[in-house]
Design a protein around this motif. Structure first.
Motif, mmCIF file in Angstrom:
data_model
loop_
_atom_site.group_PDB
_atom_site.id
_atom_site.type_symbol
_atom_site.label_atom_id
_atom_site.label_comp_id
_atom_site.label_asym_id
_atom_site.label_seq_id
_atom_site.Cartn_x
_atom_site.Cartn_y
_atom_site.Cartn_z
ATOM 1 N N LEU A 1 -11.187 22.132 -9.021
ATOM 2 C CA LEU A 1 -11.153 23.036 -7.523
ATOM 3 C C LEU A 1 -9.914 23.196 -7.020
ATOM 4 C CD1 LEU A 1 -13.983 20.452 -6.161
ATOM 5 C CD2 LEU A 1 -14.393 22.335 -7.580
ATOM 6 N N VAL A 2 -8.756 22.639 -7.410
ATOM 7 C CA VAL A 2 -7.546 22.915 -6.607
ATOM 8 C C VAL A 2 -6.401 23.196 -7.686
ATOM 9 C CG1 VAL A 2 -5.803 21.912 -5.190
ATOM 10 C CG2 VAL A 2 -8.263 21.287 -4.857
ATOM 11 N N PRO A 3 -5.529 24.244 -7.461
ATOM 12 C CA PRO A 3 -4.593 24.340 -8.376
ATOM 13 C C PRO A 3 -3.718 23.444 -8.457
ATOM 14 C CG PRO A 3 -4.323 26.018 -6.395
ATOM 15 C CD PRO A 3 -5.719 25.002 -6.475
ATOM 16 N N CYS A 4 -3.075 23.285 -9.676
ATOM 17 C CA CYS A 4 -1.970 22.248 -9.873
ATOM 18 C C CYS A 4 -0.705 22.659 -9.196
ATOM 19 C CB CYS A 4 -1.605 21.920 -11.280
ATOM 20 S SG CYS A 4 -0.614 20.716 -11.773
ATOM 21 N N ALA A 5 0.118 21.731 -8.557
ATOM 22 C CA ALA A 5 1.158 21.606 -7.913
ATOM 23 C C ALA A 5 2.009 22.433 -8.842
ATOM 24 C CB ALA A 5 1.818 20.698 -7.157
ATOM 25 N N ARG A 6 3.078 23.209 -8.495
ATOM 26 C CA ARG A 6 3.972 23.809 -9.314
ATOM 27 C C ARG A 6 5.236 23.151 -9.926
ATOM 28 N NH1 ARG A 6 1.292 27.652 -7.131
ATOM 29 N NH2 ARG A 6 1.236 29.970 -7.908
ATOM 30 N N ASP A 7 5.423 21.926 -9.278
ATOM 31 C CA ASP A 7 6.454 21.087 -9.722
ATOM 32 C C ASP A 7 6.052 19.688 -10.509
ATOM 33 O OD1 ASP A 7 5.215 19.907 -7.403
ATOM 34 O OD2 ASP A 7 7.134 19.695 -6.253
ATOM 35 N N VAL A 8 4.891 19.964 -11.079
ATOM 36 C CA VAL A 8 4.268 18.773 -11.973
ATOM 37 C C VAL A 8 4.499 19.380 -13.228
ATOM 38 C CG1 VAL A 8 2.071 17.839 -12.530
ATOM 39 C CG2 VAL A 8 2.510 18.386 -10.162
ATOM 40 N N ALA B 1 0.743 -1.173 0.110
ATOM 41 C CA ALA B 1 0.152 -0.136 0.036
ATOM 42 C C ALA B 1 0.879 1.186 0.039
ATOM 43 C CB ALA B 1 -1.010 0.055 1.224
ATOM 44 N N LEU B 2 0.774 2.137 -0.937
ATOM 45 C CA LEU B 2 1.401 3.454 -0.959
ATOM 46 C C LEU B 2 0.464 4.450 -0.680
ATOM 47 C CD1 LEU B 2 3.016 2.884 -4.489
ATOM 48 C CD2 LEU B 2 4.239 2.851 -2.417
ATOM 49 N N PHE B 3 0.911 5.449 0.325
ATOM 50 C CA PHE B 3 0.075 6.532 0.746
ATOM 51 C C PHE B 3 0.976 7.564 0.224
ATOM 52 C CE2 PHE B 3 -0.933 3.178 3.756
ATOM 53 C CZ PHE B 3 -2.174 3.353 4.051
ATOM 54 N N VAL B 4 0.519 8.120 -1.111
ATOM 55 C CA VAL B 4 1.080 9.217 -1.704
ATOM 56 C C VAL B 4 0.405 10.324 -1.577
ATOM 57 C CG1 VAL B 4 1.686 9.578 -4.138
ATOM 58 C CG2 VAL B 4 1.801 7.358 -3.546
ATOM 59 N N GLN B 5 1.352 11.499 -1.431
ATOM 60 C CA GLN B 5 0.873 12.856 -1.120
ATOM 61 C C GLN B 5 0.286 13.292 -2.386
ATOM 62 O OE1 GLN B 5 3.610 15.573 0.702
ATOM 63 N NE2 GLN B 5 2.154 15.797 2.435
ATOM 64 N N VAL B 6 -0.880 13.541 -2.630
ATOM 65 C CA VAL B 6 -1.545 14.012 -3.690
ATOM 66 C C VAL B 6 -2.075 15.499 -3.301
ATOM 67 C CG1 VAL B 6 -1.937 11.899 -4.957
ATOM 68 C CG2 VAL B 6 -3.820 13.191 -3.655
ATOM 69 N N ARG B 7 -1.827 16.059 -2.231
ATOM 70 C CA ARG B 7 -2.540 17.327 -1.786
ATOM 71 C C ARG B 7 -1.394 17.681 -0.730
ATOM 72 N NH1 ARG B 7 -6.856 20.720 -1.576
ATOM 73 N NH2 ARG B 7 -7.041 22.244 0.397
ATOM 74 N N LYS B 8 -0.416 18.638 -1.209
ATOM 75 C CA LYS B 8 0.531 19.084 -0.279
ATOM 76 C C LYS B 8 0.097 20.094 0.695
ATOM 77 C CE LYS B 8 4.160 20.426 -2.032
ATOM 78 N NZ LYS B 8 5.382 20.647 -2.985
ATOM 79 N N ARG B 9 -0.325 21.279 -0.085
ATOM 80 C CA ARG B 9 -0.621 22.591 0.550
ATOM 81 C C ARG B 9 -1.507 23.213 -0.419
ATOM 82 N NH1 ARG B 9 1.860 20.161 3.956
ATOM 83 N NH2 ARG B 9 3.730 21.019 5.438
ATOM 84 N N ALA B 10 -2.653 22.664 -0.238
ATOM 85 C CA ALA B 10 -3.750 23.245 -0.894
ATOM 86 C C ALA B 10 -3.381 23.106 -2.393
ATOM 87 C CB ALA B 10 -4.386 24.549 -0.554
ATOM 88 N N ASP B 11 -2.738 22.086 -2.838
ATOM 89 C CA ASP B 11 -2.486 22.057 -4.533
ATOM 90 C C ASP B 11 -2.633 20.704 -4.758
ATOM 91 O OD1 ASP B 11 -0.669 20.882 -3.023
ATOM 92 O OD2 ASP B 11 1.109 22.073 -3.744
ATOM 93 N N ALA B 12 -2.598 20.303 -5.911
ATOM 94 C CA ALA B 12 -2.911 18.926 -6.716
ATOM 95 C C ALA B 12 -1.933 18.454 -7.517
ATOM 96 C CB ALA B 12 -4.162 19.105 -7.357
#
Length: 373
Positions: A94-101, A77-88
């Motif tokens: 509904l949520v702005p894309c993370a800047r490092d994607v 099972a991988l618990f992968v952070q897909v919302r770090k600081r109100a990003d996606a």
């Protein structure tokens, strides 16, 4: 009104969807106890948190390495952070894309395809109430949640809005109803879009007992109780605990409405008095209410005896079926994992992918998953 990010203006469902969600919460609440259950597999959960601050899911090559590492290590099972600081780190209106994607890349979609092909679960790890790290003088990004809703940030006991350098960053206040509505809608949107096995809630608490004094929250407390916060400190603390509990229940209801089989878990403080009294995180009550499928107590210590004692107490108080023990990246991590599984726990989860060197993962399966020494 529920929150609608500017990028979602062309979508017409946001307000009616939340209305439908709210109208169904009562019914879902009655069904949650029956619907919630531990992960279906009888095999203990062997989890791994993958945070979004370092390598993990930011390119197809990183995802390939992550899935291969999980296979070698016996991680299921991988618990992968897909919302770090109100990003996606996924597609969202509904949520702005993370800047490092990278442009055009969908990390969650890629990971789900590759992990599921290997029989590995993917739980979407989502930071809830911490919306922005301490900025150290940098400006708030104009497309961020804080720029759109500075009025959602919590206040201190002294009546000051949380700002740079205070606590871990900027927290939203769960005593503001629109905050709960927004976060529940974000979770539901993700679960509707992606076949994740679970949603893993993090920072689902107050930053400390001196926070939560948002004017809306203080006004609601007075309206509901007829008392002032300073004259009824115990009642005020319980009221704030209830706000977090209500947030958890709303998120779980939203996720289960989107897909009944999805698992909902939360990362919680392993020190129960600290969680309840100072963080206002009454997670043992969440389990009693059936508001979550399971919890992951962050039993972070390098002291093996303390780890064992704390784990045994948490299992005794809450049962083993709904407690998956979190383990920090310390040299004693393998021994701790074996101790937790020996005590009969529902599983273990290691924090975190980037915190261990490759030899750890190469030897983990033989030493833990397969019962070696």
């Amino acid at each position: 009104m529920p929150y609608l990010h500017p990028r979602a203006r062309r979508r017409t469902y946001a307000t009616p969807r939340w209305s439908a969600l709210a109208s169904g919460l009562c019914l879902v609440g009655l069904l949650l106890a029956a619907a919630l259950s531990p992960p279906a597999s009888a095999v203990p959960l062997r989890g791994l948190w993958v945070n979004a601050w370092g390598e993990g899911v930011k390119s197809p090559q990183e995802v390939d390495r992550l899935v291969e590492t999980a296979k070698v290590a016996g991680v299921n099972a991988l618990f992968v952070q897909v919302r770090k600081r109100a990003d996606a780190y996924y597609r969202s209106d509904l949520v702005p894309c993370a800047r490092d994607v990278p442009a055009g890349y969908d990390p969650l979609e890629d990971l789900l395809a590759k992990a599921h092909a290997e029989g590995i679960q993917v739980h979407a790890w989502m930071v809830m109430l911490l919306a922005q790290s301490a900025l150290s003088g940098r400006a708030i990004p104009p497309d961020s949640l804080l720029a759109q809703h500075p009025d959602w940030v919590t206040f201190s006991k002294a009546g000051r809005r949380m700002g740079p350098g205070q606590s871990e960053g900027y927290y939203l206040d769960p005593g503001v109803p629109e905050v709960r509505q927004y976060l529940a809608s974000v979770v539901r949107d993700l679960v509707e879009r992606y076949p994740v096995d679970g949603v893993n809630l993090d920072y689902i608490r107050y930053p400390g007992a001196k926070w939560g004094y948002h004017p809306t929250a203080v006004w609601r407390f007075h309206r509901e109780t007829g008392k002032a916060t300073l004259r009824a400190p115990q009642l005020w603390s319980q009221w704030r605990r209830n706000q977090v509990t209500n947030l958890v229940r709303a998120i779980t209801a939203a996720a289960k409405l989107a897909r009944p089989g999805v698992q909902v878990s939360a990362d919680v403080w392993a020190n129960v008095p600290e969680a309840r009294e100072n963080r206002l995180q009454d997670w043992e009550r969440w389990l009693k209410l059936g508001a979550l499928d399971f919890v992951l107590p962050m039993n972070y210590t390098s002291n093996l005896a303390l780890f064992r004692r704390r784990a045994a107490d948490l299992y005794r108080r809450n049962g083993t079926a709904k407690v998956c023990m979190g383990i920090y990246n310390v040299p004693q991590a393998v021994e701790m994992a074996r101790e937790a599984l020996k005590l009969g726990g529902q599983g273990i989860a290691f924090y975190h992918y980037g915190g261990f060197q490759p030899p750890f993962w190469e030897n983990l399966k033989a030493r833990v998953a397969d019962g070696g020494s």
